[in-house]
Motif scaffolding. Structure first.
Motif, PDB file in Angstrom:
ATOM      1  N   ALA A  86       0.832  -1.206   0.000  1.00 46.36           N
ATOM      2  CA  ALA A  86       0.000   0.000   0.000  1.00 46.36           C
ATOM      3  C   ALA A  86       0.864   1.254   0.000  1.00 46.36           C
ATOM      4  O   ALA A  86       0.571   2.225  -0.709  1.00 46.36           O
ATOM      5  CB  ALA A  86      -0.936  -0.011   1.206  1.00 46.36           C
ATOM      6  N   ILE A  87       1.941   1.241   0.771  1.00 43.13           N
ATOM      7  CA  ILE A  87       2.853   2.384   0.804  1.00 43.13           C
ATOM      8  C   ILE A  87       3.508   2.569  -0.565  1.00 43.13           C
ATOM      9  O   ILE A  87       3.572   3.678  -1.093  1.00 43.13           O
ATOM     10  CB  ILE A  87       3.912   2.209   1.912  1.00 43.13           C
ATOM     11  CG1 ILE A  87       3.254   2.335   3.295  1.00 43.13           C
ATOM     12  CG2 ILE A  87       5.048   3.223   1.751  1.00 43.13           C
ATOM     13  CD1 ILE A  87       4.147   1.939   4.458  1.00 43.13           C
ATOM     14  N   THR A  88       3.970   1.492  -1.159  1.00 45.18           N
ATOM     15  CA  THR A  88       4.608   1.549  -2.477  1.00 45.18           C
ATOM     16  C   THR A  88       3.639   2.065  -3.537  1.00 45.18           C
ATOM     17  O   THR A  88       4.044   2.772  -4.462  1.00 45.18           O
ATOM     18  CB  THR A  88       5.142   0.158  -2.867  1.00 45.18           C
ATOM     19  OG1 THR A  88       6.099  -0.237  -1.885  1.00 45.18           O
ATOM     20  CG2 THR A  88       5.801   0.166  -4.235  1.00 45.18           C
ATOM     21  N   ALA A  89       2.363   1.740  -3.406  1.00 49.73           N
ATOM     22  CA  ALA A  89       1.362   2.155  -4.388  1.00 49.73           C
ATOM     23  C   ALA A  89       1.036   3.650  -4.307  1.00 49.73           C
ATOM     24  O   ALA A  89       0.477   4.202  -5.253  1.00 49.73           O
ATOM     25  CB  ALA A  89       0.082   1.334  -4.207  1.00 49.73           C
ATOM     26  N   LEU A  90       1.379   4.296  -3.204  1.00 46.80           N
ATOM     27  CA  LEU A  90       1.117   5.730  -3.086  1.00 46.80           C
ATOM     28  C   LEU A  90       1.979   6.500  -4.078  1.00 46.80           C
ATOM     29  O   LEU A  90       3.180   6.247  -4.182  1.00 46.80           O
ATOM     30  CB  LEU A  90       1.481   6.228  -1.686  1.00 46.80           C
ATOM     31  CG  LEU A  90       0.513   5.984  -0.564  1.00 46.80           C
ATOM     32  CD1 LEU A  90       1.125   6.437   0.755  1.00 46.80           C
ATOM     33  CD2 LEU A  90      -0.798   6.692  -0.810  1.00 46.80           C
ATOM     34  N   PRO A  91       1.403   7.447  -4.776  1.00 48.47           N
ATOM     35  CA  PRO A  91       2.224   8.268  -5.666  1.00 48.47           C
ATOM     36  C   PRO A  91       3.277   9.032  -4.849  1.00 48.47           C
ATOM     37  O   PRO A  91       2.978   9.534  -3.762  1.00 48.47           O
ATOM     38  CB  PRO A  91       1.227   9.239  -6.293  1.00 48.47           C
ATOM     39  CG  PRO A  91      -0.118   8.630  -6.090  1.00 48.47           C
ATOM     40  CD  PRO A  91      -0.014   7.806  -4.840  1.00 48.47           C
ATOM     41  N   ILE A  92       4.500   9.100  -5.368  1.00 49.25           N
ATOM     42  CA  ILE A  92       5.539   9.904  -4.731  1.00 49.25           C
ATOM     43  C   ILE A  92       5.021  11.342  -4.654  1.00 49.25           C
ATOM     44  O   ILE A  92       4.452  11.846  -5.611  1.00 49.25           O
ATOM     45  CB  ILE A  92       6.863   9.855  -5.531  1.00 49.25           C
ATOM     46  CG1 ILE A  92       7.388   8.415  -5.584  1.00 49.25           C
ATOM     47  CG2 ILE A  92       7.902  10.799  -4.933  1.00 49.25           C
ATOM     48  CD1 ILE A  92       7.737   7.801  -4.247  1.00 49.25           C
ATOM     49  N   GLY A  93       5.201  11.974  -3.506  1.00 54.90           N
ATOM     50  CA  GLY A  93       4.718  13.339  -3.317  1.00 54.90           C
ATOM     51  C   GLY A  93       3.360  13.411  -2.648  1.00 54.90           C
ATOM     52  O   GLY A  93       2.849  14.503  -2.426  1.00 54.90           O
ATOM     53  N   THR A  94       2.783  12.261  -2.304  1.00 56.40           N
ATOM     54  CA  THR A  94       1.517  12.262  -1.574  1.00 56.40           C
ATOM     55  C   THR A  94       1.757  12.856  -0.193  1.00 56.40           C
ATOM     56  O   THR A  94       2.729  12.519   0.473  1.00 56.40           O
ATOM     57  CB  THR A  94       0.957  10.831  -1.440  1.00 56.40           C
ATOM     58  OG1 THR A  94       0.652  10.345  -2.752  1.00 56.40           O
ATOM     59  CG2 THR A  94      -0.292  10.789  -0.580  1.00 56.40           C
ATOM     60  N   SER A  95       0.896  13.760   0.217  1.00 52.04           N
ATOM     61  CA  SER A  95       0.999  14.331   1.554  1.00 52.04           C
ATOM     62  C   SER A  95      -0.201  13.878   2.371  1.00 52.04           C
ATOM     63  O   SER A  95      -1.141  13.279   1.849  1.00 52.04           O
ATOM     64  CB  SER A  95       1.089  15.855   1.494  1.00 52.04           C
ATOM     65  OG  SER A  95      -0.055  16.385   0.875  1.00 52.04           O
ATOM     66  N   HIS A  96      -0.138  14.162   3.670  1.00 55.74           N
ATOM     67  CA  HIS A  96      -1.205  13.744   4.554  1.00 55.74           C
ATOM     68  C   HIS A  96      -1.378  14.760   5.678  1.00 55.74           C
ATOM     69  O   HIS A  96      -0.514  15.607   5.910  1.00 55.74           O
ATOM     70  CB  HIS A  96      -0.904  12.373   5.160  1.00 55.74           C
ATOM     71  CG  HIS A  96       0.004  12.445   6.343  1.00 55.74           C
ATOM     72  ND1 HIS A  96       1.354  12.758   6.237  1.00 55.74           N
ATOM     73  CD2 HIS A  96      -0.239  12.291   7.673  1.00 55.74           C
ATOM     74  CE1 HIS A  96       1.897  12.766   7.433  1.00 55.74           C
ATOM     75  NE2 HIS A  96       0.957  12.497   8.335  1.00 55.74           N
ATOM     76  N   CYS A  97      -2.484  14.639   6.367  1.00 55.50           N
ATOM     77  CA  CYS A  97      -2.714  15.361   7.602  1.00 55.50           C
ATOM     78  C   CYS A  97      -3.698  14.526   8.399  1.00 55.50           C
ATOM     79  O   CYS A  97      -4.547  13.827   7.829  1.00 55.50           O
ATOM     80  CB  CYS A  97      -3.280  16.757   7.341  1.00 55.50           C
ATOM     81  SG  CYS A  97      -3.261  17.810   8.821  1.00 55.50           S
ATOM     82  N   VAL A  98      -3.573  14.579   9.708  1.00 50.25           N
ATOM     83  CA  VAL A  98      -4.440  13.772  10.548  1.00 50.25           C
ATOM     84  C   VAL A  98      -5.019  14.640  11.664  1.00 50.25           C
ATOM     85  O   VAL A  98      -4.304  15.406  12.303  1.00 50.25           O
ATOM     86  CB  VAL A  98      -3.701  12.521  11.092  1.00 50.25           C
ATOM     87  CG1 VAL A  98      -2.530  12.878  11.968  1.00 50.25           C
ATOM     88  CG2 VAL A  98      -4.639  11.578  11.816  1.00 50.25           C
ATOM     89  N   GLY A  99      -6.328  14.549  11.817  1.00 53.25           N
ATOM     90  CA  GLY A  99      -7.027  15.204  12.913  1.00 53.25           C
ATOM     91  C   GLY A  99      -7.365  14.138  13.944  1.00 53.25           C
ATOM     92  O   GLY A  99      -7.976  13.125  13.604  1.00 53.25           O
ATOM     93  N   ILE A 100      -6.963  14.353  15.194  1.00 57.35           N
ATOM     94  CA  ILE A 100      -7.110  13.338  16.237  1.00 57.35           C
ATOM     95  C   ILE A 100      -7.844  13.941  17.422  1.00 57.35           C
ATOM     96  O   ILE A 100      -7.399  14.948  17.990  1.00 57.35           O
ATOM     97  CB  ILE A 100      -5.724  12.832  16.696  1.00 57.35           C
ATOM     98  CG1 ILE A 100      -4.903  12.358  15.491  1.00 57.35           C
ATOM     99  CG2 ILE A 100      -5.862  11.746  17.756  1.00 57.35           C
ATOM    100  CD1 ILE A 100      -3.412  12.326  15.726  1.00 57.35           C
ATOM    101  N   THR A 101      -8.956  13.316  17.800  1.00 54.62           N
ATOM    102  CA  THR A 101      -9.729  13.757  18.953  1.00 54.62           C
ATOM    103  C   THR A 101      -9.901  12.589  19.904  1.00 54.62           C
ATOM    104  O   THR A 101     -10.646  11.643  19.600  1.00 54.62           O
ATOM    105  CB  THR A 101     -11.111  14.285  18.516  1.00 54.62           C
ATOM    106  OG1 THR A 101     -10.921  15.357  17.586  1.00 54.62           O
ATOM    107  CG2 THR A 101     -11.915  14.773  19.716  1.00 54.62           C
ATOM    108  N   PRO A 102      -9.209  12.616  21.055  1.00 52.91           N
ATOM    109  CA  PRO A 102      -9.398  11.543  22.036  1.00 52.91           C
ATOM    110  C   PRO A 102     -10.846  11.523  22.531  1.00 52.91           C
ATOM    111  O   PRO A 102     -11.434  12.581  22.780  1.00 52.91           O
ATOM    112  CB  PRO A 102      -8.441  11.923  23.165  1.00 52.91           C
ATOM    113  CG  PRO A 102      -7.421  12.800  22.520  1.00 52.91           C
ATOM    114  CD  PRO A 102      -8.178  13.561  21.462  1.00 52.91           C
TER     115      PRO A 102
END
Length: 148
Positions: A86-102
């Protein structure tokens, strides 16, 4: 596992303009996220939000299945081969952000955004459980989809 959902997760897609830099891409990925913690940073293993951020950082930035797997227990059901694929399948340059609410001592609602270099955005809504690790710090014990 397909794509980057780490588990069976609901995703929505929207099209946007291609970002021109890593900083701009991260800002675009974080746009609209509201949570107690909103980050694309490296995280740590000292808090629930920290270990979740660390897992996503290993996945999207370091692009290392080995590093990501150090942050989960075997009971989480995440195994090397599908995770690495799955990681290898990601296009190079893919970015992310995560919102976390306990929502409990060891549980958080997570809104993960994956932004591809072509501007496609995928949103994943998850419920993540963590527990204390034998060596100290925290590890992820379960990632499951939540709502849509």
């Amino acid at each position: 596992m397909s794509g980057s959902d780490h588990t069976t997760t609901t995703a929505t897609t929207t099209t946007s303009i291609t970002p021109t830099s890593t900083v701009a891409a991260t800002e675009r990925a974080c746009a609209g996220l509201t949570a107690q913690t909103v980050t694309a940073g490296a995280g740590d293993t000292t808090t629930v939000a920290g270990v979740i951020a660390a897992f996503e950082y290993a996945y999207y930035v370091t692009r290392s299945a080995e590093e990501a797997l150090r942050l989960v227990t075997p009971q989480a059901g995440i195994v090397h081969e599908p995770l690495a694929a799955a990681i290898t399948a990601l296009p190079i340059g893919t970015s992310h952000c995560v919102g976390i609410t306990p929502i409990a001592e060891n549980t958080a609602e997570v809104h993960l955004v994956e932004l591809h270099p072509d501007g496609r955005r995928f949103d994943f809504l998850q419920l993540v459980n963590v527990s204390a690790a034998a060596a100290g710090g925290s590890v992820i014990t379960n990632i499951q989809k939540r709502g849509s």
